[in-house]
Design an enzyme around this catalytic site. Sequence first.
Site, PDB file in Angstrom:
ATOM      1  N   HIS A 271       5.707  -9.481  11.014  1.00 29.08           N
ATOM      2  CA  HIS A 271       4.863  -8.902  12.062  1.00 29.08           C
ATOM      3  C   HIS A 271       5.314  -9.445  13.424  1.00 29.08           C
ATOM      4  CE1 HIS A 271       1.427  -8.031  14.576  1.00 29.08           C
ATOM      5  NE2 HIS A 271       1.146  -7.083  13.725  1.00 29.08           N
TER       6      HIS A 271
ATOM      7  N   GLU B 157       6.395  -0.967  14.446  1.00 29.78           N
ATOM      8  CA  GLU B 157       5.326  -1.373  15.353  1.00 29.78           C
ATOM      9  C   GLU B 157       5.927  -1.770  16.700  1.00 29.78           C
ATOM     10  OE1 GLU B 157       1.578  -2.571  13.042  1.00 29.78           O
ATOM     11  OE2 GLU B 157       2.774  -4.344  13.388  1.00 29.78           O
TER      12      GLU B 157
ATOM     13  N   GLU C  49       3.810 -10.532  15.882  1.00 29.50           N
ATOM     14  CA  GLU C  49       3.154 -11.752  16.362  1.00 29.50           C
ATOM     15  C   GLU C  49       3.799 -13.001  15.753  1.00 29.50           C
ATOM     16  OE1 GLU C  49      -0.834 -10.468  15.514  1.00 29.50           O
ATOM     17  OE2 GLU C  49      -0.586  -8.975  17.103  1.00 29.50           O
TER      18      GLU C  49
ATOM     19  N   GLY D 277      -2.153  -3.912  20.193  1.00 28.67           N
ATOM     20  CA  GLY D 277      -3.312  -4.533  20.843  1.00 28.67           C
ATOM     21  C   GLY D 277      -3.418  -4.224  22.325  1.00 28.67           C
TER      22      GLY D 277
ATOM     23  N   GLY E  55      -4.527  -2.763  13.445  1.00 24.50           N
ATOM     24  CA  GLY E  55      -5.095  -4.070  13.749  1.00 24.50           C
ATOM     25  C   GLY E  55      -6.551  -3.934  14.165  1.00 24.50           C
ATOM     26  N   GLY E  56      -6.778  -3.883  15.470  1.00 27.55           N
ATOM     27  CA  GLY E  56      -8.134  -3.910  16.033  1.00 27.55           C
ATOM     28  C   GLY E  56      -9.113  -2.943  15.383  1.00 27.55           C
TER      29      GLY E  56
ATOM     30  N   ASN F 173      -4.791  -4.680   9.155  1.00 22.20           N
ATOM     31  CA  ASN F 173      -4.332  -6.054   9.349  1.00 22.20           C
ATOM     32  C   ASN F 173      -5.362  -6.773  10.209  1.00 22.20           C
ATOM     33  OD1 ASN F 173      -3.023  -8.421  10.037  1.00 22.20           O
ATOM     34  ND2 ASN F 173      -1.523  -7.430  11.397  1.00 22.20           N
ATOM     35  N   TRP F 174      -6.118  -7.647   9.561  1.00 23.33           N
ATOM     36  CA  TRP F 174      -7.217  -8.309  10.286  1.00 23.33           C
ATOM     37  C   TRP F 174      -6.735  -9.457  11.170  1.00 23.33           C
ATOM     38  CZ3 TRP F 174     -11.626  -8.938   6.074  1.00 23.33           C
ATOM     39  CH2 TRP F 174     -12.160  -7.672   5.796  1.00 23.33           C
ATOM     40  N   LYS F 175      -5.489  -9.839  11.038  1.00 24.78           N
ATOM     41  CA  LYS F 175      -4.965 -10.972  11.817  1.00 24.78           C
ATOM     42  C   LYS F 175      -5.884 -12.190  11.610  1.00 24.78           C
ATOM     43  CE  LYS F 175      -2.887  -7.549  14.756  1.00 24.78           C
ATOM     44  NZ  LYS F 175      -2.381  -7.144  16.055  1.00 24.78           N
TER      45      LYS F 175
ATOM     46  N   SER G 203      -2.107   0.200  18.224  1.00 22.44           N
ATOM     47  CA  SER G 203      -3.253   0.889  18.831  1.00 22.44           C
ATOM     48  C   SER G 203      -3.628   2.185  18.113  1.00 22.44           C
ATOM     49  CB  SER G 203      -3.002   1.133  20.321  1.00 22.44           C
ATOM     50  OG  SER G 203      -2.856  -0.113  20.997  1.00 22.44           O
TER      51      SER G 203
END
Length: 250
Positions: free
Chosen positions: A98, A170, A100, A176, A235-236, A11-13, A214
């Site tokens: 998600h 999640e 966020e 993150g 993500g990251g 997930n590149w956000k 993470s």
Amino acid sequence: MSVATPVIAGNWKMHKGPAATRAFFDTFLELSPHRTDRTVIVFPPALSLAAAVAALGDRSDIALGVQDVHWEVEGAFTGDISAPMAAEAGAAWALAGHSERRHGLGELPETVARKAIAARRAGITPILCVGETLEEREDGRLESVLDHQLAPVLRHFEDAELAAVLFAYEPVWAIGTGRTATPADASAAHAHLRRRLGERLADPAAVPILYGGSVKPANVRELLAAPDVDGVLVGGASLDPQSFAALVAG
Ligand code: PGA
């Protein structure tokens, strides 16, 4: 629906425009041979989807998705994209709910369920994200929070539809933050979700449940080995082609 597991999803956000997307796939595809024993999905920003489709060419082993869809097919919804548009542009998958969006933008469980339904109607497989905040966990409310987030999905989805959705657990405190849930924490939450699915489905083990928060090359193996963990939503560590290739290699 049968999805090869593990599922490794990136997930590149709000990272990587079209040029950075092309550069990512130039390297990633070189590092990642075609394989059929897992499902690999990348969720670029919607504006970079066309660049991702072009970069993938005939690499049908890598799927693409969008990070969100609106619940309506079209209309006066400035800034939003609909599921049929996403499907036309090359998305086979969509994230729904998600954290966020739930916590940052106030999306409610009912809204998330409607988005997942819209995705299904457009032929897109939704990955429904659920998870608790640190405060909720410390208050002992993990299971009730998951139940609350799951409730409209269980209410709106027929059994066959429910069997065709994926879930991602999640924990908000692990996203993150560099703080990963232990494999045992992940398994416990996944087992709870699976029990709930088992109240409706004969084979709840066939619905993949991904862990997110993470995940990195250094911890992916132990997370994927944990009971009831069928994949990861990253993500990251999915932004760097070397690191995402290492995650896919497992
Ligand atoms: P992270 O994000 O891997 O950077 O923690 C996970 C996610 O939000 O899906």
